[in-house]
Design a protein around this motif. Structure first.
Motif, PDB file in Angstrom:
ATOM      1  N   PRO A 144       0.782  -1.297  -0.005  1.00 42.98           N
ATOM      2  CA  PRO A 144      -0.124  -0.004  -0.083  1.00 42.98           C
ATOM      3  C   PRO A 144       0.790   1.167   0.155  1.00 42.98           C
ATOM      4  O   PRO A 144       0.359   2.111  -0.651  1.00 42.98           O
ATOM      5  N   VAL A 145       1.719   1.422   0.722  1.00 43.05           N
ATOM      6  CA  VAL A 145       2.773   2.511   0.868  1.00 43.05           C
ATOM      7  C   VAL A 145       3.339   2.639  -0.509  1.00 43.05           C
ATOM      8  O   VAL A 145       3.408   3.732  -0.870  1.00 43.05           O
ATOM      9  N   VAL A 201       2.300   6.103  -7.222  1.00 42.19           N
ATOM     10  CA  VAL A 201       1.142   7.022  -7.669  1.00 42.19           C
ATOM     11  C   VAL A 201       1.652   8.349  -7.697  1.00 42.19           C
ATOM     12  O   VAL A 201       1.605   9.446  -8.646  1.00 42.19           O
ATOM     13  N   LEU A 202       2.326   8.973  -6.657  1.00 46.69           N
ATOM     14  CA  LEU A 202       2.808  10.127  -6.295  1.00 46.69           C
ATOM     15  C   LEU A 202       3.967  10.747  -7.327  1.00 46.69           C
ATOM     16  O   LEU A 202       4.073  11.684  -7.973  1.00 46.69           O
ATOM     17  N   ALA A 203       4.817   9.457  -7.654  1.00 47.71           N
ATOM     18  CA  ALA A 203       5.853   9.816  -8.698  1.00 47.71           C
ATOM     19  C   ALA A 203       5.384  10.013  -9.742  1.00 47.71           C
ATOM     20  O   ALA A 203       5.749  10.907 -10.657  1.00 47.71           O
ATOM     21  N   ALA A 206       4.470  13.533 -14.373  1.00 50.89           N
ATOM     22  CA  ALA A 206       3.452  13.961 -15.485  1.00 50.89           C
ATOM     23  C   ALA A 206       3.118  15.453 -15.479  1.00 50.89           C
ATOM     24  O   ALA A 206       2.975  16.138 -16.337  1.00 50.89           O
ATOM     25  N   GLY A 207       3.229  15.875 -14.098  1.00 51.33           N
ATOM     26  CA  GLY A 207       3.226  17.484 -13.865  1.00 51.33           C
ATOM     27  C   GLY A 207       4.377  18.295 -14.488  1.00 51.33           C
ATOM     28  O   GLY A 207       4.278  19.395 -14.769  1.00 51.33           O
ATOM     29  N   LEU A 243       5.917  -2.259 -14.827  1.00 52.64           N
ATOM     30  CA  LEU A 243       7.147  -3.271 -14.176  1.00 52.64           C
ATOM     31  C   LEU A 243       6.959  -2.739 -12.825  1.00 52.64           C
ATOM     32  O   LEU A 243       7.317  -3.406 -11.727  1.00 52.64           O
ATOM     33  N   HIS A 244       6.838  -1.307 -12.697  1.00 52.91           N
ATOM     34  CA  HIS A 244       6.715  -0.962 -11.153  1.00 52.91           C
ATOM     35  C   HIS A 244       5.515  -1.321 -10.436  1.00 52.91           C
ATOM     36  O   HIS A 244       5.835  -1.603  -9.249  1.00 52.91           O
TER      37      HIS A 244
END
Length: 405
Positions: A101-102, A108-110, A115-116, A128-129
């Motif tokens: 989960p962590v 997702v944050l990365a 993307a930003g 793969l990640h």
């Protein structure tokens, strides 16, 4: 004749190993904050300010913290694993509940951060990640492609997969065989980088996240640092020593002497060739320290890592490890412009004054620790409760130290 089954011997809490996790995570944090070169002007690659010299000396080989994690992982999993009372499915489900989960949130944050910046990672890289296979390819754009520190979790996932089978093999060995496994792993950590690491030459990519020239090129860097099979040496050594401690057959230094050996190993590691600095120089010292701390906890001996505060810091160390580089990337992007706008720097590329580097590093540590506590409180703990097996396993020895990821 096989050795006595260590599964039935020496139950106990290993609180000091929980505390040790914090120091391992701190080494990695220090390596990353030193890489920011806060006391050096941006673009001056061949220069380093006085404060950065100090940070480089202390944490320039901070990647040994990952080695400590891997040895700890093997030790703690072998210490707690009970094949007679647990199933493979339950074991793997607990490990998934602990790390994924962590890990998923950080991934997702990365992705959002990339993307930003207009650098959307490829679908294959993301896939793969998501399945924790990024460390099996010798391509920095893959294994460092999202949240770079999580390459080690790809290794950990492999370790979790093989632990039940490794355990069954190791517990058939006599004590001499377990010592041989641990010693052989240490020796191979010195030998393999100069044998297998020299057999393959990959062309240097146009851009590298981390320069691989000092260790012999892209393949040698991947093989000696990222490759799960090579890093399994540390995991196997930790597991072998755990079985020795569990059976009462371990013979090694006490905590004070083990700490002195670690300090000497750290200094010696600074003088080793770069391809050996990730694990070889401190491999044996960490093995001795982990075993000494475990024995101290079992026997009531002295340990500086058993206190309540150290246990708390150890509990949040996984979240500190996973999120710290993402937070430091934000600091790196915004700190100098903010200080320049406040009139504290001449421009957005200027070096921080020497007196300011220390407070900024401590502030970064406080920021990352606070974020780690929040992630532990609101992601790791509740998701572990939700995802772990519902039906409790048969009683086993109480152990508080959880596997570092």
């Amino acid at each position: 004749m096989t050795s006595p089954d260590p599964a039935a011997a020496r139950p106990g809490r290993l609180d000091s190993l929980t505390g040790l996790r914090w120091w391992a995570a701190l080494l990695v944090f220090g390596e990353h904050v030193a890489a920011l070169r806060l006391g050096t002007r941006v673009g001056e690659e061949d220069e380093r300010g006085p404060a950065d010299d100090v940070l480089h000396f202390l944490f320039g080989t901070g990647t040994i913290g990952v080695s400590c994690f891997f040895i700890l992982s093997g030790f703690v999993l072998a210490w707690t694993y009970r094949p007679e009372t647990d199933t493979l499915g339950r074991f793997w489900q607990r490990r998934f509940a602990k790390i994924y989960p962590v890990y998923f949130v950080s991934t997702v944050l990365a992705f959002v951060m990339f993307a930003g910046m207009g650098q959307v990672p490829g679908a294959g890289n993301v896939a793969l990640h998501l399945v924790l296979l990024q460390s099996w390819t010798p391509d920095q754009s893959v294994y460092f492609g999202l949240n770079p520190v999580t390459w080690s979790l790809s290794c950990e996932a492999f370790f979790y997969l093989i632990l039940p089978f490794l355990f069954l093999g190791l517990r058939r060995l006599r004590p001499a065989g377990l010592y041989a496994v641990a010693a052989g792993a240490v020796v191979l950590s010195f030998v393999l980088p100069y044998t297998v690491g020299e057999l393959v030459r990959l062309p240097y990519p146009e851009e590298e996240i981390i320069s691989t020239a000092p260790v012999g090129g892209p393949f040698a860097y991947w093989f000696t640092y990222v490759f799960p099979l090579f890093r399994a040496l540390e995991f196997a050594a930790g597991a072998a020593v755990a079985l020795l401690v569990r059976s009462g057959r371990w013979r090694g230094p006490r905590v004070p002497a083990a700490l002195a050996v670690c300090a000497a190993g750290w200094l010696a590691n600074l003088a080793l060739p770069p391809r050996l600095q990730h694990e070889a120089g401190t491999f044996l010292p960490f093995v001795l320290l982990i075993a000494a701390l475990a024995v101290a906890d079992l026997d009531g001996g002295w340990s500086p890592l058993r206190g309540r505060r150290m246990r708390f810091l150890g509990e949040i160390s996984y979240c500190l490890y996973v999120f710290q580089l993402l937070l430091l990337a934000v600091v790196a992007g915004g700190l100098r412009p903010a200080l320049a706008a406040a009139g504290l720097l001449a421009d957005a590329d200027a070096a921080l004054p020497t007196w300011l580097v220390g407070p900024v590093v401590l502030a970064c540590l406080l920021l990352c620790t606070t974020a780690a506590w929040a992630a532990y409180r609101w992601i790791e703990k509740p998701m572990m409760r939700r995802l772990r097996p519902r039906t409790p396993a048969a009683p086993e020895a109480p152990v508080s130290a959880r596997t570092p990821a």
